[in-house]
Design an enzyme around this catalytic site. Structure first.
Site, PDB file in Angstrom:
ATOM      1  N   ARG A 189      51.639  27.989  45.183  1.00 32.34           N
ATOM      2  CA  ARG A 189      50.406  27.656  45.891  1.00 32.34           C
ATOM      3  C   ARG A 189      50.227  26.111  46.197  1.00 32.34           C
ATOM      4  O   ARG A 189      49.053  25.650  46.394  1.00 32.34           O
ATOM      5  CB  ARG A 189      49.317  28.197  45.346  1.00 32.34           C
ATOM      6  CG  ARG A 189      49.597  29.725  44.816  1.00 32.34           C
ATOM      7  CD  ARG A 189      49.548  30.698  46.319  1.00 32.34           C
ATOM      8  NE  ARG A 189      49.648  31.956  45.745  1.00 32.34           N
ATOM      9  CZ  ARG A 189      49.704  32.987  46.894  1.00 32.34           C
ATOM     10  NH1 ARG A 189      49.766  32.573  48.035  1.00 32.34           N
ATOM     11  NH2 ARG A 189      49.991  34.306  46.295  1.00 32.34           N
TER      12      ARG A 189
ATOM     13  N   SER B 215      59.536  30.909  27.599  1.00 32.52           N
ATOM     14  CA  SER B 215      58.421  31.485  27.031  1.00 32.52           C
ATOM     15  C   SER B 215      57.693  30.579  25.968  1.00 32.52           C
ATOM     16  O   SER B 215      56.493  30.708  25.583  1.00 32.52           O
ATOM     17  CB  SER B 215      59.223  32.712  25.953  1.00 32.52           C
ATOM     18  OG  SER B 215      60.372  32.210  25.219  1.00 32.52           O
TER      19      SER B 215
ATOM     20  N   MET C  56      44.602  36.340  43.361  1.00 29.33           N
ATOM     21  CA  MET C  56      44.727  37.692  42.616  1.00 29.33           C
ATOM     22  C   MET C  56      45.915  38.449  42.780  1.00 29.33           C
ATOM     23  O   MET C  56      45.952  39.428  42.260  1.00 29.33           O
ATOM     24  CB  MET C  56      43.381  38.616  42.953  1.00 29.33           C
ATOM     25  CG  MET C  56      42.296  38.072  42.465  1.00 29.33           C
ATOM     26  SD  MET C  56      40.938  39.384  42.494  1.00 29.33           S
ATOM     27  CE  MET C  56      39.619  38.678  41.619  1.00 29.33           C
TER      28      MET C  56
ATOM     29  N   ARG D 132      29.077  44.975  44.540  1.00 28.62           N
ATOM     30  CA  ARG D 132      28.695  46.274  44.233  1.00 28.62           C
ATOM     31  C   ARG D 132      27.405  46.114  43.534  1.00 28.62           C
ATOM     32  O   ARG D 132      26.375  46.905  43.510  1.00 28.62           O
ATOM     33  CB  ARG D 132      29.513  47.070  43.624  1.00 28.62           C
ATOM     34  CG  ARG D 132      30.867  47.417  44.363  1.00 28.62           C
ATOM     35  CD  ARG D 132      31.788  48.666  43.727  1.00 28.62           C
ATOM     36  NE  ARG D 132      31.208  49.681  43.737  1.00 28.62           N
ATOM     37  CZ  ARG D 132      31.464  50.641  42.773  1.00 28.62           C
ATOM     38  NH1 ARG D 132      32.319  50.393  41.773  1.00 28.62           N
ATOM     39  NH2 ARG D 132      30.966  51.884  42.762  1.00 28.62           N
TER      40      ARG D 132
ATOM     41  N   ARG E 217      52.853  28.615  31.823  1.00 31.67           N
ATOM     42  CA  ARG E 217      53.972  29.044  32.179  1.00 31.67           C
ATOM     43  C   ARG E 217      53.670  29.718  33.638  1.00 31.67           C
ATOM     44  O   ARG E 217      53.961  29.734  34.733  1.00 31.67           O
ATOM     45  CB  ARG E 217      54.668  29.958  31.443  1.00 31.67           C
ATOM     46  CG  ARG E 217      56.009  30.679  32.148  1.00 31.67           C
ATOM     47  CD  ARG E 217      56.590  31.508  31.431  1.00 31.67           C
ATOM     48  NE  ARG E 217      58.186  31.889  31.681  1.00 31.67           N
ATOM     49  CZ  ARG E 217      58.787  32.771  31.219  1.00 31.67           C
ATOM     50  NH1 ARG E 217      58.520  33.323  30.377  1.00 31.67           N
ATOM     51  NH2 ARG E 217      60.244  32.819  31.689  1.00 31.67           N
TER      52      ARG E 217
ATOM     53  N   GLU F  22      35.386  38.766  38.590  1.00 30.36           N
ATOM     54  CA  GLU F  22      34.933  38.363  39.886  1.00 30.36           C
ATOM     55  C   GLU F  22      33.636  38.722  40.119  1.00 30.36           C
ATOM     56  O   GLU F  22      33.340  39.892  39.548  1.00 30.36           O
ATOM     57  CB  GLU F  22      35.836  38.706  41.185  1.00 30.36           C
ATOM     58  CG  GLU F  22      35.510  38.105  42.373  1.00 30.36           C
ATOM     59  CD  GLU F  22      36.047  38.500  43.485  1.00 30.36           C
ATOM     60  OE1 GLU F  22      37.087  39.238  43.364  1.00 30.36           O
ATOM     61  OE2 GLU F  22      35.837  38.085  44.612  1.00 30.36           O
TER      62      GLU F  22
END
EC number: 2.1.1.148
Lengths: 250, 250, 250, 250
Positions: free
Chosen positions: B204, B74, B96, B109, B195, B105
């Protein structure tokens, strides 16, 4: 349920304790601005150029009002405020129900707590009327205030005396502290973004003009009001839109 | 499954498109430091005095290593980094999946998308070997690279031609865009704390020396590497501890 | 921006693809009921006895309406619904913006995707009018529908042909798939509780009678409508209260 | 710091209180199984067919071990357990630090609290040695246990007497309760999924064989142990894999 042993009371002497009514909130770090909301929102339609946007207050205010009214909440998340809060435990418990915040709190397992305890000040409404979910709070008499102060200090002093007695005997802090009241002051680091702050304010302030009127305990509302004035200073157009649209978090 | 009608192909002409291999990450805002971690952690034992702590690097580094090793996470949350990422949609989809981040993003549309599409560069390993969950990636030949580039541009051009054809006919953007490939570049605002960033980096990046070796797609690893270098610059002692203890998010 | 090489088009032959308009949602697991909301809420005032409460529909409905109106949201979280959704990628992207849900999705890195792609059916409004944020969607002509179907199948076929060509050449799945359109069907496991579902429904359905009218893309609304009918069946009193109070998630 | 008024002590009489050491956890609702993890995970490679998978324990166990070891956590989220916990407030505070859980708690604003308070039983280690972050807990003597029991009951009785005195005078419950100790028993509804439960267990149990050894307070560990045995019963292969791989939440 049995008769339990007690230590002989020392009614008039005993540990020094501090009765405190003040609840404080200090903004210790932040990166928050109205233009930041606009830049995050504008990525929808401006793509990569969004974060270099420079706009006047009219444009910023207009876009922010549109986002607030339409409840497009995500552009309000790209910012940050850290508060240092000093408040009684029962108030910090109300804060910690909010799961999109980050918290670090003073530990009663790792440090000796100080003998500082909350009592309501003379403005605090002391009495409740009505049914659960529909309480009204009304002022107490002078006698009521005296009663509360005396009851509180009696309980706090007994608690702190036993806390110290156990610490002196080498009992672990995490066990000794179990006798301390929820009125004991604690300190917490609390971090949020503008969206999670607005959600907190919606639930933790009582405003007759809110679309959804909430009934928080007064002590956490005192925390919320101080956070709100920092928020209004850092992000005035966001705060104005929040007010205009019924204090509903987007 | 039926034979579907197609527009006559215009193989050698058609819309101009850009093939791009570069994936970019820019730090657009932040409030992040090693001393901030110490202040948040020290509230446990120092209470209200914690946020005024001034300490040397030895103390800061030692406390941060302790927190990292013991997985006290924390104190690493009271900070903030906002990145602007320009990457293909399939990479943004990987980003995401991380639910403690905030995102805004570019919208297909609300705006016309540009004709910019991802192709692997000449360093990208093109071929996979082994079973699912245990893939190895190995280099392709020069012919493989040519094939990928030609296949990609054939598909992208057909897609963009039909996208434009639909827009020209007044079809809604949100429908016209459905033909565009997941290689289409998009732009995203992405905000996290240290964190959640360390958690993202653990999953990743592919590092043989990590306690838990992960196998991300190379394109999102390129995003992660750029974020990691900003993180290492802003919070060098936190980053060093993260490296020392096997790149496990606390 | 340069002229890019393309594979010779094979306009009238080529891979078989399926054009699909149907978007499906199946409830695969759940534990959700109105009485569960009451039990969770009643812990406030009944403590340990709360979870043995048996109450009639009048009591249950009354308490749920009170919770909904007052935006006491937490009692709606102690339940669970898992849906299996089959929808185009662009729709699944809308779903995955919701961060209190759990997701597992079909992987284009680990399996070959099937040649199934979305096209709007004859009821879908094809054209947009008005400004961003205030779009109106209106019907297309028969020619518009033909154009969309032909454009879509042209692009999808080109994409799938190149996808297969790359797979046949041994290119890694994660790279070959980059040419596939966002209309490609995917499958996702999606889990939520009633509170997060109501939040999703508020944003992903367009209802003129909602307190906060939202403008989702029609395809994700089709997902939302199917989820809503399962929700209304499992928790009829909760759903009725949600409707009564303007479809605002508590 | 001033001398504060106190009510005259009534040391040997006073309110009846119950001293309790038992902390209870009851599983009140659930939908959780090992096959559910497999189905969610298999959507990656089997798509729509995943949720009809029927597999033997060898397959299920093997896949779950792979997911655990590789820290693929999301398939462990599509399930649900609701617990009713009766524990002292200081323990419920430890639980409520976990932000992916859902909670509803008994309210001291809306109901009168009962006079039930925690005291350690004769097995509880009473004393701490060593530095913060490296405490060792060791047994107390019989005198230590007597001291703790007597100190606790002295403080609790004083607190409950003043609580009742204020309630009798019509003081609002939310204020009267501020004198009650953090040892006061409370009841909470607590809902999580297997992934968030494993994270909780990692931090709230002390196991020498864990990859990351944690040092929770014993009382919350008692909660965790009871939850763990329900979890092990409902999802035996998941629990076995969690144990095998060092009790690190995936």
């Amino acid at each position: 349920m049995t008769v339990t042993p007690v230590h002989p009371a020392e009614a008039t002497t005993g540990p020094e304790i501090e009765l405190r009514s003040r609840i404080t909130v200090e903004l210790v770090d932040h990166a928050a601005s109205d233009i930041g909301v606009v830049r995050a929102a504008r990525v929808s339609t401006a793509g990569e150029r969004a974060h270099r946007e420079e706009r006047g207050d009219d444009y910023i205010g207009g876009l922010i009002r549109y986002l607030m009214r339409s409840r497009h909440g995500s552009p309000f998340e790209h910012n940050y405020m850290t508060f240092l809060v000093n408040a009684p435990i029962f108030t910090i418990r109300h804060m910690m129900r909010h799961r999109t915040w980050s918290f670090n709190e003073e530990s009663a397992r790792y440090k000796d707590l100080e003998s500082v305890f909350y009592v309501p000040d003379s403005d605090r409404l002391l009495k409740q009327e009505g049914k659960p979910g529909h309480y009204q709070y009304v002022p107490g008499t002078e006698e009521d205030h005296e009663l509360v102060t005396t009851s509180a200090s009696t309980a706090y002093r007994a608690a702190f005396r036993e806390y110290q007695r156990m610490l002196d005997a080498g009992i672990a802090r995490e066990l000794a502290r179990t006798v301390l009241p929820v009125a004991t002051y604690s300190t917490v680091y609390a971090t949020c973004n503008a969206r999670s702050l607005m959600h907190f304010l919606s639930l933790r302030t009582n405003r007759a003009d809110a679309t959804y009127v909430s009934h928080p305990q007064r002590e956490v509302e005192i925390v919320a009001e101080q956070m709100e004035s920092e928020f209004a200073r850092l992000m005035p157009l966001t705060h104005a839109a929040y007010e205009s649209y019924g204090r509903v978090s987007p």
